[in-house]
Design a protein around this motif. Structure first.
Motif, PDB file in Angstrom:
ATOM      1  N   GLN A 159      34.399  44.254  18.658  1.00 23.66           N
ATOM      2  CA  GLN A 159      34.381  42.815  18.892  1.00 23.66           C
ATOM      3  C   GLN A 159      35.143  42.422  20.158  1.00 23.66           C
ATOM      4  O   GLN A 159      35.221  41.249  20.505  1.00 23.66           O
ATOM      5  CB  GLN A 159      35.005  42.080  17.698  1.00 23.66           C
ATOM      6  N   LEU A 160      35.688  43.426  20.835  1.00 30.26           N
ATOM      7  CA  LEU A 160      36.515  43.157  22.021  1.00 30.26           C
ATOM      8  C   LEU A 160      35.640  43.199  23.274  1.00 30.26           C
ATOM      9  O   LEU A 160      35.696  44.120  24.069  1.00 30.26           O
ATOM     10  CB  LEU A 160      37.646  44.182  22.109  1.00 30.26           C
ATOM     11  N   SER A 161      34.815  42.186  23.433  1.00 33.74           N
ATOM     12  CA  SER A 161      33.909  42.121  24.577  1.00 33.74           C
ATOM     13  C   SER A 161      34.463  41.294  25.725  1.00 33.74           C
ATOM     14  O   SER A 161      33.918  41.288  26.819  1.00 33.74           O
ATOM     15  CB  SER A 161      32.559  41.536  24.151  1.00 33.74           C
ATOM     16  N   ASN A 162      35.584  40.606  25.465  1.00 33.12           N
ATOM     17  CA  ASN A 162      36.175  39.756  26.492  1.00 33.12           C
ATOM     18  C   ASN A 162      37.612  39.437  26.105  1.00 33.12           C
ATOM     19  O   ASN A 162      38.057  39.742  24.995  1.00 33.12           O
ATOM     20  CB  ASN A 162      35.371  38.465  26.655  1.00 33.12           C
ATOM     21  N   LEU A 163      38.325  38.825  27.007  1.00 29.55           N
ATOM     22  CA  LEU A 163      39.640  38.263  26.703  1.00 29.55           C
ATOM     23  C   LEU A 163      39.870  37.054  27.600  1.00 29.55           C
ATOM     24  O   LEU A 163      39.231  36.897  28.639  1.00 29.55           O
ATOM     25  CB  LEU A 163      40.755  39.295  26.858  1.00 29.55           C
ATOM     26  N   GLU A 164      40.782  36.205  27.173  1.00 30.93           N
ATOM     27  CA  GLU A 164      41.093  34.978  27.896  1.00 30.93           C
ATOM     28  C   GLU A 164      42.457  35.113  28.559  1.00 30.93           C
ATOM     29  O   GLU A 164      43.428  35.539  27.933  1.00 30.93           O
ATOM     30  CB  GLU A 164      41.107  33.792  26.933  1.00 30.93           C
ATOM     31  N   ILE A 165      42.525  34.761  29.841  1.00 30.31           N
ATOM     32  CA  ILE A 165      43.801  34.773  30.559  1.00 30.31           C
ATOM     33  C   ILE A 165      44.504  33.444  30.315  1.00 30.31           C
ATOM     34  O   ILE A 165      44.051  32.391  30.775  1.00 30.31           O
ATOM     35  CB  ILE A 165      43.607  34.969  32.078  1.00 30.31           C
ATOM     36  N   SER A 166      45.583  33.467  29.569  1.00 29.90           N
ATOM     37  CA  SER A 166      46.353  32.245  29.294  1.00 29.90           C
ATOM     38  C   SER A 166      47.521  32.088  30.260  1.00 29.90           C
ATOM     39  O   SER A 166      48.224  31.077  30.232  1.00 29.90           O
ATOM     40  CB  SER A 166      46.872  32.268  27.854  1.00 29.90           C
ATOM     41  N   LEU A 167      47.727  33.075  31.098  1.00 31.31           N
ATOM     42  CA  LEU A 167      48.853  33.094  32.047  1.00 31.31           C
ATOM     43  C   LEU A 167      48.910  31.839  32.909  1.00 31.31           C
ATOM     44  O   LEU A 167      49.989  31.295  33.172  1.00 31.31           O
ATOM     45  CB  LEU A 167      48.722  34.328  32.944  1.00 31.31           C
ATOM     46  N   PHE A 168      47.756  31.365  33.346  1.00 31.15           N
ATOM     47  CA  PHE A 168      47.726  30.241  34.273  1.00 31.15           C
ATOM     48  C   PHE A 168      48.328  28.969  33.667  1.00 31.15           C
ATOM     49  O   PHE A 168      48.882  28.140  34.386  1.00 31.15           O
ATOM     50  CB  PHE A 168      46.285  29.966  34.718  1.00 31.15           C
ATOM     51  N   LYS A 169      48.224  28.833  32.350  1.00 32.27           N
ATOM     52  CA  LYS A 169      48.779  27.647  31.689  1.00 32.27           C
ATOM     53  C   LYS A 169      50.306  27.707  31.625  1.00 32.27           C
ATOM     54  O   LYS A 169      50.984  26.683  31.720  1.00 32.27           O
ATOM     55  CB  LYS A 169      48.218  27.535  30.269  1.00 32.27           C
ATOM     56  N   HIS A 170      50.833  28.910  31.457  1.00 34.09           N
ATOM     57  CA  HIS A 170      52.270  29.066  31.243  1.00 34.09           C
ATOM     58  C   HIS A 170      53.048  29.376  32.524  1.00 34.09           C
ATOM     59  O   HIS A 170      54.259  29.161  32.582  1.00 34.09           O
ATOM     60  CB  HIS A 170      52.502  30.165  30.208  1.00 34.09           C
ATOM     61  N   PHE A 171      52.338  29.900  33.525  1.00 33.57           N
ATOM     62  CA  PHE A 171      52.957  30.177  34.824  1.00 33.57           C
ATOM     63  C   PHE A 171      52.055  29.596  35.907  1.00 33.57           C
ATOM     64  O   PHE A 171      51.330  30.324  36.593  1.00 33.57           O
ATOM     65  CB  PHE A 171      53.158  31.686  35.017  1.00 33.57           C
ATOM     66  N   PRO A 172      52.079  28.270  36.059  1.00 38.59           N
ATOM     67  CA  PRO A 172      51.144  27.577  36.951  1.00 38.59           C
ATOM     68  C   PRO A 172      51.258  27.948  38.427  1.00 38.59           C
ATOM     69  O   PRO A 172      50.351  27.641  39.198  1.00 38.59           O
ATOM     70  CB  PRO A 172      51.476  26.092  36.723  1.00 38.59           C
ATOM     71  N   SER A 173      52.335  28.600  38.819  1.00 41.95           N
ATOM     72  CA  SER A 173      52.451  29.024  40.220  1.00 41.95           C
ATOM     73  C   SER A 173      51.538  30.202  40.532  1.00 41.95           C
ATOM     74  O   SER A 173      51.364  30.568  41.692  1.00 41.95           O
ATOM     75  CB  SER A 173      53.907  29.397  40.554  1.00 41.95           C
ATOM     76  N   THR A 174      50.988  30.817  39.485  1.00 44.98           N
ATOM     77  CA  THR A 174      50.006  31.887  39.683  1.00 44.98           C
ATOM     78  C   THR A 174      48.625  31.254  39.723  1.00 44.98           C
ATOM     79  O   THR A 174      48.197  30.608  38.768  1.00 44.98           O
ATOM     80  CB  THR A 174      50.071  32.918  38.543  1.00 44.98           C
ATOM     81  N   HIS A 175      47.938  31.433  40.843  1.00 42.36           N
ATOM     82  CA  HIS A 175      46.639  30.804  41.038  1.00 42.36           C
ATOM     83  C   HIS A 175      45.475  31.780  40.871  1.00 42.36           C
ATOM     84  O   HIS A 175      44.354  31.363  40.610  1.00 42.36           O
ATOM     85  CB  HIS A 175      46.560  30.176  42.432  1.00 42.36           C
TER      86      HIS A 175
END
Length: 202
Positions: A159-175
């Motif tokens: 079932q692991l066909s994808n993943l979501e990057i949540s980093l951008f929400k918590h570290f907004p300086s990463t673009h």
């Protein structure tokens, strides 16, 4: 518990790592990010390896993305910012979200950064002249990074066909993240951004 996890993961992934290294070190984007001159604020690197029920994710970010500076933390405020950021990064959900259907459990998380070292415990750091030279060199010529490793056990990797990057929400300086992955189905490299944060595996 950590030693048990390490014994389970390492033998299974040892041969796999050779494939990862072959992919990453020959990839142009990976080679550029490993070049100190290519250190780019706002940009990070993520490597993902999946085999069997095991998932390993490696993340590298310039310290500026994480805490807003790259020099040794000097004030109480800066030191707290570093510690808070490290605690935040250790929570995998602040960086990636795996599909619920894959039934993944975080087994271990580790973080490294020169900013996390206790420089007061290393000799000669209190010497004013040496300390001044160290700070001057770091401010003008050194780059600091945060390197994070996550180890997951997923009961249903089918079932692991994808993943979501949540980093951008918590570290907004990463673009932007340069993401490279290798799975039993194939390998690939993509760029993730706030607007395109889902990574789909082949």
């Amino acid at each position: 518990m950590e030693q048990m996890v390490r014994r389970e993961l390492t033998p299974a992934l040892t041969a796999f790592y050779f494939l990862i290294l072959a992919l990453f070190f020959t990839g142009s984007s990976w080679a550029a990010d490993r070049n100190p001159e290519a250190h780019e604020h706002g940009v990070g690197v993520m490597n993902i390896a999946i085999q069997g029920n095991e998932v390993e994710i490696e993340l590298e970010l310039p310290a500026d993305n994480v805490v807003g500076f790259e020099h040794e933390a000097r004030t109480a405020t800066e030191k707290k910012r570093v510690q808070d950021a490290a605690a935040k990064l250790k929570k995998a959900a602040n960086v990636v979200v795996l599909p619920e259907g894959a039934a993944c459990k975080l087994e271990k998380a580790g973080i490294e950064s020169a900013l996390l070292e206790d420089h007061d415990e290393h000799g000669h750091k209190d010497d004013h002249d040496d300390h001044g030279k160290s700070e001057e060199h770091n401010d003008h010529g050194e780059h600091s990074e945060f390197a994070v490793h996550y180890y997951f056990y997923c009961a249903k990797t089918g079932q692991l066909s994808n993943l979501e990057i949540s980093l951008f929400k918590h570290f907004p300086s990463t673009h932007k993240l340069r993401v490279q992955y290798i799975t039993p189905k194939g390998q690939g490299a993509v760029q993730a951004t706030r607007k395109s944060a889902r990574i789909k595996f082949n």
